[in-house]
Design a protein around this motif. Structure first.
Motif, short mmCIF file in Angstrom:
data_model
loop_
_atom_site.label_atom_id
_atom_site.label_comp_id
_atom_site.label_asym_id
_atom_site.label_seq_id
_atom_site.Cartn_x
_atom_site.Cartn_y
_atom_site.Cartn_z
N ILE A 620 75.33 -47.59 25.48
CA ILE A 620 76.32 -48.01 24.46
C ILE A 620 76.69 -49.47 24.71
O ILE A 620 77.04 -49.84 25.84
N ASP A 621 76.62 -50.29 23.67
CA ASP A 621 76.87 -51.72 23.85
C ASP A 621 78.21 -52.16 23.27
O ASP A 621 78.42 -53.34 23.02
N ARG A 622 79.13 -51.22 23.04
CA ARG A 622 80.45 -51.61 22.55
C ARG A 622 81.52 -51.12 23.52
O ARG A 622 81.24 -50.36 24.45
N GLN A 623 82.75 -51.57 23.28
CA GLN A 623 83.86 -51.23 24.17
C GLN A 623 84.82 -50.27 23.49
O GLN A 623 84.88 -50.17 22.25
N PHE A 624 85.60 -49.57 24.32
CA PHE A 624 86.52 -48.55 23.83
C PHE A 624 87.93 -48.85 24.34
O PHE A 624 88.10 -49.43 25.41
N ASP A 625 88.89 -48.37 23.58
CA ASP A 625 90.28 -48.51 24.01
C ASP A 625 90.66 -47.42 25.01
O ASP A 625 91.49 -47.65 25.90
N ILE A 626 90.05 -46.26 24.84
CA ILE A 626 90.28 -45.15 25.78
C ILE A 626 88.93 -44.50 26.09
O ILE A 626 88.14 -44.22 25.18
N ILE A 627 88.67 -44.30 27.37
CA ILE A 627 87.54 -43.48 27.81
C ILE A 627 88.11 -42.38 28.70
O ILE A 627 88.86 -42.67 29.64
N GLU A 628 87.78 -41.16 28.39
CA GLU A 628 88.29 -40.05 29.19
C GLU A 628 87.12 -39.12 29.56
O GLU A 628 86.24 -38.87 28.74
N HIS A 654 82.99 -50.90 29.99
CA HIS A 654 83.00 -50.49 28.58
C HIS A 654 84.42 -50.35 28.03
O HIS A 654 84.59 -49.86 26.90
N LEU A 655 85.42 -50.77 28.78
CA LEU A 655 86.80 -50.73 28.29
C LEU A 655 87.19 -52.07 27.68
O LEU A 655 86.91 -53.13 28.26
N ALA A 656 87.81 -52.02 26.52
CA ALA A 656 88.36 -53.23 25.91
C ALA A 656 89.53 -53.71 26.77
O ALA A 656 90.08 -52.94 27.56
N PRO A 657 89.92 -54.99 26.66
CA PRO A 657 91.08 -55.48 27.42
C PRO A 657 92.30 -54.58 27.21
O PRO A 657 92.65 -54.26 26.08
N GLY A 658 92.90 -54.18 28.31
CA GLY A 658 94.05 -53.29 28.23
C GLY A 658 93.66 -51.84 28.01
O GLY A 658 94.55 -50.98 27.86
N GLY A 659 92.38 -51.54 28.01
CA GLY A 659 91.92 -50.17 27.78
C GLY A 659 92.28 -49.25 28.94
O GLY A 659 92.53 -49.68 30.07
N LEU A 660 92.28 -47.95 28.66
CA LEU A 660 92.67 -46.94 29.65
C LEU A 660 91.49 -46.02 29.95
O LEU A 660 90.78 -45.57 29.04
#
Length: 771
Positions: A620-628, A654-660
């Motif tokens: 996956i070449d995009r980022q996420f706000d939350i990965i669980e 793979h986390l966007a800035p401030g992602g959890l």
């Protein structure tokens, strides 16, 4: 000693046999370790595992073919020297395997390779050198220790048995102790040291073997009608051995699927079960080597063995399923956990009695036929090695074909029960050939007149096998009944099951609650458990704008469903390893208890992907706000892939800035490794024995009042009520939650406890852990 052959000292033969035992020991160490390393590159789903196993087998087959061709062209001394050089080559490759499999393939090429065809090609080529060198060994040593076909079968059977016994003990000791104590990388280095030692001793020992082969006397050779007859005999046996290899590997796949379900597979289960197969196979070969010369007619005995193995295996599975159904089953999620301080009768029954009954008798017989086949095909002193190699190739090709067709096609189309019924038809095919050999025009080779009593005995054995296999084929239970039995479910109770190549998933009901079972393990309940509602709903309400969400692990759907609670969420990507789980959940969504699942599957924001979670994330070449990760216990088999430092680093990228990143906290080593990777970590105690970790590159503000305010929004309440979640209970748990905040700046950066190459939490029995 072979008559008229140059003298070979008995001590030299014993030492060479001992070296071949250690070769088997190291070969299985490598297989377990390399399969794990390559699994990081290719993925850990069934298709990827099949690719690795097929590549390993094909390399061994190619080596056997080359060894057969080569061994008949060199002296005994030269054959032992080549064997020694092969082991030195294996040692050199093993030393470099960490760089090749992990650093190069996984870390460098992994993100760029998505095509299964390219994956297969790369895995095959990467394993080609060591597997070919391993495959060369048996044909070379078979010719080295026996230059006369008439007496070759016992020695070949003994060599095979000793090597396989080494493999079995290597699997047992390696699986239970060496890997969990040393880790994968140092285990490979241990194997390399042993192979180097084998190579050096073999090169020194070679001088005690004859440098030139002598001609054998005519009375030592089996009598054949003609070279054409001998060649036809060899190819007929190759076809029979191919079919035997197909059946054997198919049964092995089914044995493992059933036993791993019953044992609730943990990190030690695979090696434990494989050791039963290999050790009993080895003992069968040694027994066969001791008595094979007394068997005048190998063909009918071989055919009876094949039919008998299938008949016994399917019958044993059937009877064990009935036994399992007659006894209550505990659906606790930790049922597979082993505590060495509390080894009770249940553990002993599951890990000793069940594997013995299901695996040992069948594999003793499968080992027995190895010298039997050699007795039948060894008709020419000049082709001993070639015939060993060709039979090995036929068996390996059967194994490879069986693993691919059974693992990837039959289980998908007809399930375990259908595949077992199909194997009984193959068993009937072996019986049909045995019947045909009873006809007068099918005189055995070489001619051995049969008495009337012998013919009657043959007919009775063949007829008995035919009746037994036919009865099994007609009355064996269907897939739902079989798996209901192996889950301990009464036939009158509610039970639905889905099975495919990825695994088994089922749902049963008790006290108006549904229970999801994945590969025999209790995953969750319906309605959704409170812990899953908390795991799913808190992170998206905590994040200011959780537009893109990724969750690894579907389970009952509770965590995945409630993670979509925030109206700001635009897309939720759910990655699940078991296709069967999705299938059974969609079916259960049509019931009253499973009604919330309908809202989950109808929500257009959700995208469900069947794949290995780690493998999917790497592409996956995009980022996420939350990965669980709604993951499994860390001591489950292959769980270390989702609890390692390297996996957490992949998530971080793979986390966007401030992602959890949200993870179930299941042990101090998990928390320590997460805190090593993420500069900011929040540890939440939410009650219900639920501890959660949240990692981020920004400080985490667990604003209790803001969370409670969001839980009063009409859209949030409506969403959770459709999911049949108790909103008031969630509010209460948030009010009572205790929070501990960590940061590298305040608390320092602890060392990582779990890595890809040493998942200590997975091998918990070798570590001083208390979960």
């Amino acid at each position: 000693m072979d008559k008229n052959s140059p003298s070979i000292q008995k001590s030299s033969l014993l030492l060479l046999t001992g070296l071949f035992f250690i070769s088997g020991f190291t070969a299985l160490l490598y297989q377990v370790v390399w399969q794990r390393m390559l699994g990081l590159f290719s993925g850990s789903d069934v298709h990827s595992v099949s690719i690795v196993v097929a590549s390993y087998l094909l390399g061994l087959g190619l080596g056997s073919w080359m060894g057969g061709w080569l061994s008949d062209r060199v002296s005994s001394r030269k054959a032992v020297q080549i064997y020694g050089l092969c082991n030195l080559g294996i040692a050199l490759f093993a030393v470099s395997s960490r760089f090749l499999f992990y650093d190069l393939l996984f870390r460098q090429l992994g993100p760029w390779i998505e095509s299964p065809a390219w994956t297969l090609a790369i895995v095959f080529l990467s394993l080609l050198i060591p597997t070919v060198l391993m495959g060369l060994s048996l044909p070379l040593l078979s010719k080295a220790v026996s230059r006369h076909a008439a007496k070759a079968a016992p020695r070949i059977g003994l060599l095979y048995g000793v090597n396989t016994l080494g493999s079995g003990l290597g699997t047992l000791i390696g699986g239970w102790y060496i890997i969990g104590t040393l880790g994968y990388e140092r285990t490979v280095y241990l194997g390399a040291a042993l192979n180097a030692l084998i190579g050096l001793i073999a090169l020194s020992l070679a001088a005690t073997f004859p440098a030139h082969a002598s001609q054998s006397s005519s009375e030592d050779r089996p009598i054949v009608s003609s070279p054409k007859t001998s060649s036809r005999l060899l190819w007929e046996w190759s076809v029979l051995v191919f079919l035997s290899g197909f059946a054997a590997i198919s049964l092995e796949i089914l044995w493992f699927r059933i036993l791993e379900t019953l044992l609730q597979s943990i990190a030690y289960t695979y090696a434990h079960l494989l050791s039963f197969i290999l050790v009993s196979n080895a003992l069968g070969s040694v027994i066969g080597a001791a008595i094979v010369q007394k068997i005048r007619h190998p063909r009918p005995v071989f055919l009876w063995i094949q039919a008998g193995v299938i008949a016994y295996s399917v019958s044993a599975i059937w009877l064990l399923s009935l036994y399992w159904q007659a006894h209550p089953v505990d659906f606790r999620v930790d049922i597979g956990y082993i505590d060495l301080k509390n080894i009770n009768s249940t553990i002993l029954f599951r890990y000793l009695v069940l594997p013995f009954v299901m695996l040992v008798p069948a594999n003793l017989l499968l080992g027995f036929y190895v010298p039997l086949v050699q007795k039948a095909v060894q008709t020419d002193d000049r082709q001993i090695g070639q015939r060993v190699g060709l039979i090995q190739v036929a068996n390996i090709l059967g194994n490879t074909t069986g693993s691919l067709i059974t693992g990837l096609v039959l289980l998908d189309r007809i399930g375990t029960a259908g595949t077992l019924r199909g194997l009984t038809l193959l068993g009937l095919g072996f019986v049909a050939i045995a019947f045909r050999s009873l006809l007068p025009k099918r005189a055995p080779l070489p001619p051995q007149p049969l008495t009337s009593n012998q013919r009657t005995t043959r007919r009775l054995i063949t007829t008995g096998l035919a009746i037994g296999l036919l009865g099994i084929a007609l009355f064996f239970p269907n897939n739902t009944r079989l798996w209901a039995a192996f889950h301990g479910i009464n036939p009158k109770h509610y039970f639905i099951v889905a099975e495919d190549s990825t695994g088994i998933a089922a749902i049963t009901e008790a006290n108006q609650q549904g229970i999801l079972l994945a590969s025999g393990q209790a995953q969750a309940n319906f309605p959704y458990l409170q812990v899953h509602a908390l795991l799913g709903s808190i992170p998206p309400l905590l994040h200011p704008n959780p537009a893109q969400v990724l969750i690894i692990g579907l389970g009952s759907g509770g965590t995945a469903h409630t993670i979509g609670v925030n109206p700001a969420t635009q897309q939720v990507e759910v990655i699940e390893l078991l296709q069967a789980e999705l299938t059974v959940l969609r079916q259960y969504a049509q019931t009253a208890v499973g009604r919330p699942l309908r809202y989950l599957f109808q929500d257009p924001r959700y995208r469900f992907v069947v794949n290995d979670g780690r493998q999917a994330l790497s592409h996956i070449d995009r980022q996420f706000d939350i990965i669980e990760t709604d993951a499994i216990h860390p001591w489950r088999s292959r769980a270390g892939m989702l609890y390692s430092q390297e996996f957490f680093q992949m998530v971080q990228s793979h986390l966007a800035p401030g992602g959890l990143f949200v993870e179930w906290n299941v042990g101090p080593q998990i928390e320590q490794t997460l805190r090593h990777v993420f500069p900011y970590v929040a540890s939440l105690n939410l009650g219900h024995d639920l501890y959660t970790l949240i990692g981020s590159d920004h400080p985490i503000d667990f604003n209790r009042e803001a969370l409670l305010t969001k839980l009063e929004l009409p859209s949030v309440v409506d969403f959770l009520e459709k999911a049949e979640v108790n909103v008031a209970a969630i509010r209460q748990d948030i009010k009572a939650a205790s929070v501990t905040l960590f940061s590298h700046q305040k608390d320092g950066q602890p060392p990582a406890a779990n890595t890809d190459l040493f998942p200590q939490s997975e091998y918990y029995l070798n570590q001083p852990l208390n979960f």
